[in-house]
Scaffold this motif. Structure first.
Motif, PDB file in Angstrom:
ATOM      1  N   ASN A 140       0.768  -1.358  -0.042  1.00  0.00           N
ATOM      2  CA  ASN A 140      -0.016   0.026   0.071  1.00  0.00           C
ATOM      3  C   ASN A 140       0.806   1.320   0.146  1.00  0.00           C
ATOM      4  N   ARG A 141       2.071   1.170  -0.127  1.00  0.00           N
ATOM      5  CA  ARG A 141       2.803   2.214   0.090  1.00  0.00           C
ATOM      6  C   ARG A 141       2.753   3.375  -1.220  1.00  0.00           C
ATOM      7  N   ILE A 142       2.895   4.594  -0.912  1.00  0.00           N
ATOM      8  CA  ILE A 142       2.825   5.724  -2.037  1.00  0.00           C
ATOM      9  C   ILE A 142       4.069   5.892  -2.619  1.00  0.00           C
ATOM     10  N   ASP A 143       5.088   5.909  -1.882  1.00  0.00           N
ATOM     11  CA  ASP A 143       6.325   6.078  -2.168  1.00  0.00           C
ATOM     12  C   ASP A 143       7.276   4.953  -2.269  1.00  0.00           C
TER      13      ASP A 143
END
Length: 85
Positions: free
Chosen positions: A63-66
């Motif tokens: 789920n990480r954005i970066d």
């Protein structure tokens, strides 16, 4: 020999429950089984807590954005696309 799967841990705990539920168990054997159960429960809690941390880390990676975000190496978890680098 014990396995490393949570399914096997579940089986072991249910087998221990069966041993505790025997009607014909004498007091000394019951005390031994209770002690064994307490030890197994303590270890099982630690294993389950560890699995919970690993699952949380895997969810973080998914789920990480970066996508430059990384977990500490000790976690041993990489996002699927990270292994293709």
């Amino acid at each position: 020999m014990a396995s490393n799967r949570l399914e096997d841990l579940n089986d072991m705990l249910f087998n221990q429950l069966v041993r505790l539920d025997k009607d014909d168990i004498n007091d000394d054997d019951l005390k031994k089984e209770i002690n064994r159960s307490q030890a197994m429960t303590g270890v099982a809690h630690t294993i389950i807590d560890n699995a919970r941390v690993v699952l949380s880390a895997a969810k973080f990676m998914d789920n990480r954005i970066d996508f430059n975000s990384e977990l500490p190496h000790m976690m041993g978890i990489e996002a699927p696309h990270d292994s293709k680098k």
